[in-house]
Motif scaffolding. Structure first.
Motif, PDB file in Angstrom:
ATOM      1  N   SER A 318       0.840  -1.209   0.000  1.00 21.95           N
ATOM      2  CA  SER A 318       0.000   0.000   0.000  1.00 21.95           C
ATOM      3  C   SER A 318       0.869   1.251   0.000  1.00 21.95           C
ATOM      4  O   SER A 318       0.541   2.253  -0.655  1.00 21.95           O
ATOM      5  CB  SER A 318      -0.936  -0.006   1.209  1.00 21.95           C
ATOM      6  OG  SER A 318      -1.869  -1.073   1.105  1.00 21.95           O
ATOM      7  N   GLU A 319       1.981   1.208   0.738  1.00 24.22           N
ATOM      8  CA  GLU A 319       2.927   2.334   0.714  1.00 24.22           C
ATOM      9  C   GLU A 319       3.486   2.526  -0.690  1.00 24.22           C
ATOM     10  O   GLU A 319       3.652   3.652  -1.173  1.00 24.22           O
ATOM     11  CB  GLU A 319       4.070   2.071   1.710  1.00 24.22           C
ATOM     12  CG  GLU A 319       3.632   2.084   3.166  1.00 24.22           C
ATOM     13  CD  GLU A 319       4.737   1.581   4.099  1.00 24.22           C
ATOM     14  OE1 GLU A 319       4.457   1.447   5.298  1.00 24.22           O
ATOM     15  OE2 GLU A 319       5.861   1.312   3.616  1.00 24.22           O
ATOM     16  N   LEU A 320       3.776   1.403  -1.344  1.00 19.21           N
ATOM     17  CA  LEU A 320       4.295   1.471  -2.715  1.00 19.21           C
ATOM     18  C   LEU A 320       3.273   2.118  -3.649  1.00 19.21           C
ATOM     19  O   LEU A 320       3.619   2.917  -4.533  1.00 19.21           O
ATOM     20  CB  LEU A 320       4.647   0.057  -3.194  1.00 19.21           C
ATOM     21  CG  LEU A 320       5.609  -0.078  -4.370  1.00 19.21           C
ATOM     22  CD1 LEU A 320       7.008   0.386  -3.974  1.00 19.21           C
ATOM     23  CD2 LEU A 320       5.663  -1.535  -4.848  1.00 19.21           C
ATOM     24  N   ALA A 321       1.999   1.764  -3.440  1.00 16.53           N
ATOM     25  CA  ALA A 321       0.946   2.346  -4.274  1.00 16.53           C
ATOM     26  C   ALA A 321       0.849   3.852  -4.061  1.00 16.53           C
ATOM     27  O   ALA A 321       0.534   4.607  -4.999  1.00 16.53           O
ATOM     28  CB  ALA A 321      -0.391   1.678  -3.956  1.00 16.53           C
ATOM     29  N   GLY A 322       1.119   4.306  -2.842  1.00 18.03           N
ATOM     30  CA  GLY A 322       1.097   5.742  -2.589  1.00 18.03           C
ATOM     31  C   GLY A 322       2.220   6.476  -3.296  1.00 18.03           C
ATOM     32  O   GLY A 322       2.122   7.667  -3.578  1.00 18.03           O
ATOM     33  N   ARG A 323       3.273   5.729  -3.583  1.00 18.28           N
ATOM     34  CA  ARG A 323       4.442   6.334  -4.229  1.00 18.28           C
ATOM     35  C   ARG A 323       4.336   6.308  -5.749  1.00 18.28           C
ATOM     36  O   ARG A 323       4.864   7.198  -6.427  1.00 18.28           O
ATOM     37  CB  ARG A 323       5.687   5.574  -3.768  1.00 18.28           C
ATOM     38  CG  ARG A 323       6.986   6.041  -4.349  1.00 18.28           C
ATOM     39  CD  ARG A 323       8.140   5.243  -3.760  1.00 18.28           C
ATOM     40  NE  ARG A 323       9.366   5.450  -4.501  1.00 18.28           N
ATOM     41  CZ  ARG A 323      10.482   4.754  -4.319  1.00 18.28           C
ATOM     42  NH1 ARG A 323      10.504   3.816  -3.380  1.00 18.28           N
ATOM     43  NH2 ARG A 323      11.549   4.993  -5.058  1.00 18.28           N
ATOM     44  N   PHE A 324       3.654   5.273  -6.298  1.00 19.88           N
ATOM     45  CA  PHE A 324       3.578   5.123  -7.758  1.00 19.88           C
ATOM     46  C   PHE A 324       2.104   5.169  -8.199  1.00 19.88           C
ATOM     47  O   PHE A 324       1.371   4.181  -8.037  1.00 19.88           O
ATOM     48  CB  PHE A 324       4.202   3.793  -8.193  1.00 19.88           C
ATOM     49  CG  PHE A 324       5.678   3.716  -7.944  1.00 19.88           C
ATOM     50  CD1 PHE A 324       6.573   4.309  -8.813  1.00 19.88           C
ATOM     51  CD2 PHE A 324       6.170   3.064  -6.823  1.00 19.88           C
ATOM     52  CE1 PHE A 324       7.945   4.250  -8.581  1.00 19.88           C
ATOM     53  CE2 PHE A 324       7.530   2.990  -6.580  1.00 19.88           C
ATOM     54  CZ  PHE A 324       8.420   3.596  -7.457  1.00 19.88           C
ATOM     55  N   PRO A 325       1.659   6.280  -8.773  1.00 18.53           N
ATOM     56  CA  PRO A 325       0.252   6.407  -9.185  1.00 18.53           C
ATOM     57  C   PRO A 325      -0.185   5.372 -10.217  1.00 18.53           C
ATOM     58  O   PRO A 325      -1.391   5.139 -10.378  1.00 18.53           O
ATOM     59  CB  PRO A 325       0.198   7.818  -9.785  1.00 18.53           C
ATOM     60  CG  PRO A 325       1.332   8.548  -9.149  1.00 18.53           C
ATOM     61  CD  PRO A 325       2.408   7.540  -8.958  1.00 18.53           C
ATOM     62  N   VAL A 326       0.783   4.733 -10.907  1.00 15.22           N
ATOM     63  CA  VAL A 326       0.413   3.720 -11.901  1.00 15.22           C
ATOM     64  C   VAL A 326      -0.235   2.510 -11.231  1.00 15.22           C
ATOM     65  O   VAL A 326      -0.951   1.744 -11.883  1.00 15.22           O
ATOM     66  CB  VAL A 326       1.657   3.294 -12.718  1.00 15.22           C
ATOM     67  CG1 VAL A 326       2.607   2.463 -11.860  1.00 15.22           C
ATOM     68  CG2 VAL A 326       1.253   2.537 -13.976  1.00 15.22           C
ATOM     69  N   ILE A 327      -0.014   2.334  -9.928  1.00 13.53           N
ATOM     70  CA  ILE A 327      -0.673   1.247  -9.187  1.00 13.53           C
ATOM     71  C   ILE A 327      -2.073   1.712  -8.820  1.00 13.53           C
ATOM     72  O   ILE A 327      -2.253   2.654  -8.057  1.00 13.53           O
ATOM     73  CB  ILE A 327       0.118   0.881  -7.912  1.00 13.53           C
ATOM     74  CG1 ILE A 327       1.532   0.430  -8.268  1.00 13.53           C
ATOM     75  CG2 ILE A 327      -0.614  -0.218  -7.132  1.00 13.53           C
ATOM     76  CD1 ILE A 327       2.427   0.178  -7.062  1.00 13.53           C
ATOM     77  N   THR A 328      -3.077   1.053  -9.384  1.00 14.59           N
ATOM     78  CA  THR A 328      -4.457   1.492  -9.175  1.00 14.59           C
ATOM     79  C   THR A 328      -5.148   0.751  -8.044  1.00 14.59           C
ATOM     80  O   THR A 328      -6.157   1.224  -7.520  1.00 14.59           O
ATOM     81  CB  THR A 328      -5.275   1.294 -10.462  1.00 14.59           C
ATOM     82  OG1 THR A 328      -5.217  -0.089 -10.847  1.00 14.59           O
ATOM     83  CG2 THR A 328      -4.708   2.154 -11.587  1.00 14.59           C
ATOM     84  N   GLN A 329      -4.652  -0.440  -7.675  1.00 10.35           N
ATOM     85  CA  GLN A 329      -5.280  -1.182  -6.580  1.00 10.35           C
ATOM     86  C   GLN A 329      -4.298  -2.199  -6.013  1.00 10.35           C
ATOM     87  O   GLN A 329      -3.504  -2.797  -6.753  1.00 10.35           O
ATOM     88  CB  GLN A 329      -6.557  -1.896  -7.057  1.00 10.35           C
ATOM     89  CG  GLN A 329      -7.427  -2.408  -5.919  1.00 10.35           C
ATOM     90  CD  GLN A 329      -8.779  -2.908  -6.401  1.00 10.35           C
ATOM     91  OE1 GLN A 329      -8.903  -3.468  -7.488  1.00 10.35           O
ATOM     92  NE2 GLN A 329      -9.811  -2.710  -5.588  1.00 10.35           N
ATOM     93  N   VAL A 330      -4.359  -2.381  -4.705  1.00  8.87           N
ATOM     94  CA  VAL A 330      -3.589  -3.416  -4.007  1.00  8.87           C
ATOM     95  C   VAL A 330      -4.584  -4.355  -3.351  1.00  8.87           C
ATOM     96  O   VAL A 330      -5.468  -3.916  -2.623  1.00  8.87           O
ATOM     97  CB  VAL A 330      -2.673  -2.797  -2.935  1.00  8.87           C
ATOM     98  CG1 VAL A 330      -1.913  -3.890  -2.185  1.00  8.87           C
ATOM     99  CG2 VAL A 330      -1.697  -1.810  -3.561  1.00  8.87           C
TER     100      VAL A 330
END
Length: 396
Positions: A318-330
């Protein structure tokens, strides 16, 4: 140095889009290629090597059995097969077990058992199995016909009849699909190949109630989600339901080919001598290895530790998703996680591989993480650091 990839491409059927790696050694969560380069493996043979590579206990059990008794067919009883069945029954809802060689073979047995049980109980005509869109159950014809993804079926039609499909996690659609021909509902508690899709907490209990009300079997495919992958021995335990029949495989023998069908006594009685069989199913060598796996997974504290590591991995992703907007869902459960991307995931897989990390992509844009259950937090941190580097290099 031999060019193993070129040699393979000349003589091996091209049924896989293999990564350009020749792996020659594994130990724990690490593997090495033929050039001696080390990789952290967060694929684990697609959720097969749950206890890691070259697990000493599994290796010792198989090696000792190889020098004792290898194969006698299922015309006779063997002690490893009996002890393994007793262990699975002791730790699950099931009363009886059928052993085979793979997940697809376990699914074939599941489909046959559902139909035969329903025919014997209700008479002919009640044979239809409701399956889920986006599901994956295997490549053999019965399992393929039950799979809810057309891309796997294209070119192999006509498929077997008797399967209807509804959206996963949609109770209203499931209720509407039930009719007088329905005998069972088949689903994965968490869809794996479909993109690591976790249902709402109330979905599986509602499906169980529907099956009870309509006299239907609840059949679960836990080929990928079973054997501790989600932090419970089987994923349905997270949702407070018990199935009538269940197929498992992958992690059952930690890399050796084995599948199993688990069922309640009432349902299992539909199989009698001559109705179904498997020549190699439950052979002594693999059964002895699988018994070591079951005993390890069910040892006090093992699965609780998997759940703790899974929660940690989920937070870090989830932290990674906050850093990379290309991640749309975890999304995920235990040590089975998916990162859905807004773009193709294959470049990230390649970038990670170049940096010494093995990961997998499914559905074209879902990065799937299936680390061995024995992975340490330090190894998870190392893998996530490499994944972040790969994301940065691919989608800066």
């Amino acid at each position: 140095m031999d060019n193993w990839i070129a040699r393979a491409d000349r003589v091996v059927m091209q049924t896989y889009g293999r990564q350009p790696l020749v792996l020659v050694k594994g130990e724990g969560c690490r593997v090495w290629d033929d050039a001696g380069r080390e990789y952290l493996d967060l694929v684990a043979g697609l959720a097969v090597c749950n206890l890691g590579h070259a697990h000493p206990g599994v290796a010792r059990a198989a090696a000792e059995q190889l020098t004792t008794l290898v194969h006698v067919s299922n015309l006779y009883y063997t002690t490893p097969m009996v002890e393994l069945a007793e262990a699975l029954v002791a730790h699950t809802f099931a009363d009886r077990v059928f052993f085979c060689n793979s997940g697809a073979e376990a699914m074939e047995a599941l489909i046959k058992l559902c139909r035969r049980y329903s025919r014997e109980k209700y008479g002919p005509g009640r044979h239809q199995i409701i399956c889920m869109l986006n599901s994956f159950h295997g490549r053999t014809f019965g399992a393929l016909s039950a799979t809810g993804q057309g891309k796997f079926q294209e070119g192999f039609e006509p498929l077997l009849p008797g399967f209807v499909f509804v959206p996963f996690n949609d109770l209203a659609a499931l209720e509407a699909a039930v009719d007088e021909a329905t005998c069972a509902v088949l689903l994965e508690p968490v869809q794996g190949e479909g993109g690591v899709n976790v249902p709402d907490p109330g979905y599986l209990p509602a499906v169980r109630r529907l099956c009870d009300a309509q006299g239907l079997l609840l059949a679960l495919d836990e080929v990928q989600t079973g054997m501790g992958r989600t932090g419970r021995l089987f994923a349905h335990e997270h949702f407070g339901v018990t199935p009538d029949v269940l197929a498992t495989a992958k992690g059952l023998a930690n890399g050796l080919p084995m599948g199993a069908l688990l069922a309640t006594d009432e349902v299992a009685k539909a199989f009698v001598p001559g109705t179904h069989a498997s020549t190699f199913g439950g052979g002594p060598v693999i059964a002895q290895a699988a018994l070591t796996v079951v005993n390890t997974l069910t040892a006090p504290g093992f699965l609780a530790e998997v759940r703790e590591k899974g929660d940690y991995l989920g937070r870090r992703l989830s932290e990674l998703a906050g850093r990379f907007p290309v991640i749309t869902q975890v999304r995920g459960l235990g040590l089975m996680w998916g990162l859905e991307l807004a773009k193709e995931g294959a470049p990230v897989v390649a970038a990670a591989r170049e940096r010494g990390l093995l990961i997998n992509c499914t559905q074209g844009n879902v990065i799937r993480l299936l680390p061995p259950l024995i992975i340490t937090r330090e190894e998870l941190d190392r893998g996530l650091d490499i994944l972040a580097q790969a994301m940065e290099a691919t989608y800066p």
